[in-house]
Design an enzyme around this catalytic site. Sequence first.
Site, mmCIF file in Angstrom:
data_model
loop_
_atom_site.group_PDB
_atom_site.id
_atom_site.type_symbol
_atom_site.label_atom_id
_atom_site.label_comp_id
_atom_site.label_asym_id
_atom_site.label_seq_id
_atom_site.Cartn_x
_atom_site.Cartn_y
_atom_site.Cartn_z
ATOM 1 N N ASP A 160 -3.269 14.037 14.740
ATOM 2 C CA ASP A 160 -4.164 13.738 13.618
ATOM 3 C C ASP A 160 -4.746 15.048 13.075
ATOM 4 O O ASP A 160 -4.763 16.063 13.773
ATOM 5 C CB ASP A 160 -5.333 12.866 14.088
ATOM 6 C CG ASP A 160 -4.927 11.424 14.357
ATOM 7 O OD1 ASP A 160 -3.775 11.061 14.069
ATOM 8 O OD2 ASP A 160 -5.768 10.667 14.867
ATOM 9 N N ARG A 185 2.735 13.196 8.202
ATOM 10 C CA ARG A 185 2.055 12.011 7.652
ATOM 11 C C ARG A 185 1.092 12.519 6.580
ATOM 12 O O ARG A 185 0.188 13.290 6.863
ATOM 13 C CB ARG A 185 1.245 11.305 8.741
ATOM 14 C CG ARG A 185 0.326 10.198 8.211
ATOM 15 C CD ARG A 185 -0.846 9.911 9.164
ATOM 16 N NE ARG A 185 -0.426 9.564 10.489
ATOM 17 C CZ ARG A 185 -1.148 9.858 11.582
ATOM 18 N NH1 ARG A 185 -2.307 10.478 11.501
ATOM 19 N NH2 ARG A 185 -0.691 9.523 12.776
HETATM 20 P P1 FAD Z 1 -8.227 4.050 -0.489
HETATM 21 O O1 FAD Z 1 -8.221 5.179 -1.471
HETATM 22 O O2 FAD Z 1 -9.384 3.946 0.470
HETATM 23 O O3 FAD Z 1 -8.120 2.691 -1.261
HETATM 24 C C1 FAD Z 1 -7.119 2.504 -2.256
HETATM 25 C C2 FAD Z 1 -6.692 1.061 -2.306
HETATM 26 O O4 FAD Z 1 -6.074 0.674 -1.046
HETATM 27 C C3 FAD Z 1 -7.836 0.066 -2.471
HETATM 28 O O5 FAD Z 1 -8.223 -0.055 -3.825
HETATM 29 C C4 FAD Z 1 -7.211 -1.205 -1.908
HETATM 30 O O6 FAD Z 1 -6.327 -1.771 -2.835
HETATM 31 C C5 FAD Z 1 -6.414 -0.672 -0.740
HETATM 32 N N1 FAD Z 1 -7.257 -0.676 0.492
HETATM 33 C C6 FAD Z 1 -7.842 0.377 1.066
HETATM 34 N N2 FAD Z 1 -8.532 0.004 2.156
HETATM 35 C C7 FAD Z 1 -8.408 -1.322 2.245
HETATM 36 C C8 FAD Z 1 -8.935 -2.311 3.133
HETATM 37 N N3 FAD Z 1 -9.730 -2.007 4.159
HETATM 38 N N4 FAD Z 1 -8.598 -3.612 2.935
HETATM 39 C C9 FAD Z 1 -7.805 -3.959 1.892
HETATM 40 N N5 FAD Z 1 -7.290 -3.060 1.003
HETATM 41 C C10 FAD Z 1 -7.588 -1.774 1.172
HETATM 42 N N6 FAD Z 1 -7.367 10.847 7.542
HETATM 43 C C11 FAD Z 1 -7.533 12.102 8.003
HETATM 44 O O7 FAD Z 1 -8.298 12.883 7.419
HETATM 45 N N7 FAD Z 1 -6.838 12.554 9.115
HETATM 46 C C12 FAD Z 1 -5.945 11.745 9.772
HETATM 47 O O8 FAD Z 1 -5.351 12.176 10.769
HETATM 48 C C13 FAD Z 1 -5.737 10.432 9.276
HETATM 49 N N8 FAD Z 1 -4.825 9.611 9.850
HETATM 50 C C14 FAD Z 1 -4.586 8.380 9.287
HETATM 51 C C15 FAD Z 1 -3.586 7.567 9.829
HETATM 52 C C16 FAD Z 1 -3.270 6.359 9.230
HETATM 53 C C17 FAD Z 1 -2.167 5.523 9.806
HETATM 54 C C18 FAD Z 1 -4.005 5.924 8.069
HETATM 55 C C19 FAD Z 1 -3.687 4.617 7.406
HETATM 56 C C20 FAD Z 1 -5.002 6.705 7.558
HETATM 57 C C21 FAD Z 1 -5.323 7.930 8.158
HETATM 58 N N9 FAD Z 1 -6.343 8.731 7.643
HETATM 59 C C22 FAD Z 1 -6.499 10.002 8.146
HETATM 60 C C23 FAD Z 1 -7.316 8.187 6.650
HETATM 61 C C24 FAD Z 1 -6.943 8.528 5.218
HETATM 62 O O9 FAD Z 1 -7.144 9.902 4.982
HETATM 63 C C25 FAD Z 1 -7.811 7.725 4.226
HETATM 64 O O10 FAD Z 1 -9.152 8.098 4.400
HETATM 65 C C26 FAD Z 1 -7.726 6.234 4.373
HETATM 66 O O11 FAD Z 1 -6.426 5.812 4.655
HETATM 67 C C27 FAD Z 1 -8.219 5.536 3.093
HETATM 68 O O12 FAD Z 1 -7.387 5.849 1.994
HETATM 69 P P2 FAD Z 1 -6.222 4.850 1.477
HETATM 70 O O13 FAD Z 1 -5.123 5.687 0.944
HETATM 71 O O14 FAD Z 1 -5.846 3.915 2.578
HETATM 72 O O15 FAD Z 1 -6.860 3.986 0.316
#
Ligand code: FAD
Length: 278
Positions: A107, A158
């Site tokens: 991560d 990722r």
């Molecule tokens: P967002 O910009 O939060 O949302 C965009 C759209 O996605 C929303 O409008 C909605 O349609 C949909 N959505 C988002 N959340 C939800 C929900 N809870 N329920 C329903 N729909 C939803 N970040 C790091 O900094 N370091 C890491 O190592 C890291 N590892 C990750 C590993 C994985 C597998 C994932 C999924 C995320 C990780 N992240 C990590 C977090 C990432 O950086 C984002 O903060 C997080 O994924 C939120 O952004 P998003 O792209 O999912 O969507």
Amino acid sequence: MIPPIASKFVAGESPAEALEHVRTLNDRGVAGILNLLGEHYDDPANATADTDAYLQLIDDIAESEIDACISVKPSQIGLDIGAETFEDNLTEIANRGAKRDVFVWVDMEDYTTTDNTLDAYEDLVRRHEGGMGLCLQANLKRTRDDLERLADVPGKVRIVKGAYDEPSEVAYTDKDRVDREYRKLIEYMFESFDDGVAIGSHDPEFVSVARDLHREHGTPYEIQMLMGVRTDAQYELAAEGVDVYQYIPYGNKWFSYFYRRVRERKENALFALRAIVN
Ligand code: FAD
């Protein structure tokens, strides 16, 4: 024991519960990325204990014939204590992963950790010629350069939007700007990462972008989402033949993780409230 309201986002306190969760996911075509909850240790004993727990987890995965890998936080295995402690512990985990053929993700935490994390990762993934992956964040201005550095290195990246509130000197802080950068970086990866692209996002827009770019370039890709978030979409994508991974936290430090999930989204807070009231 984890209360039912938290069990939507956390698989359990024990590795056995987490492995059992993976089995049910595998039945639906989704693979698991197991993460033992823990971060920011300043006592080396804690970093050693979690390193040992990951070594055991790798053995458990290898012996249980499930489709799963692991994901480790740098500050969980010693980065706050010192770069050397982190490198030693990551080396042990990477060596065991290579020996037991279990993929190891790293991560990415806040921007102050990026150089040390990237250096340790690149050294190990080159040594093992793959079998590892690193998370990079679209909100950091440096990420395009970091992707160029890793494009021809074995291993996976990722790409995520970025979870940390970073200063504007080093990061894009406007959400629309981050989304625009995210799209550009994903496009670059589909053009330049022959070994595949991992999209860590729940955003339907970027799942579609990945699908379209895969059609255009033929680059393999996988979608990674968190446990408890858009689970139906995870199953639907897997049923369509997309490689889907669910990131599965477990362990006794579940409260702060659960609290973060509840705070970041109104629907999650309502879900928690309903569970308490009912
Ligand atoms: P967002 O910009 O939060 O949302 C965009 C759209 O996605 C929303 O409008 C909605 O349609 C949909 N959505 C988002 N959340 C939800 C929900 N809870 N329920 C329903 N729909 C939803 N970040 C790091 O900094 N370091 C890491 O190592 C890291 N590892 C990750 C590993 C994985 C597998 C994932 C999924 C995320 C990780 N992240 C990590 C977090 C990432 O950086 C984002 O903060 C997080 O994924 C939120 O952004 P998003 O792209 O999912 O969507």
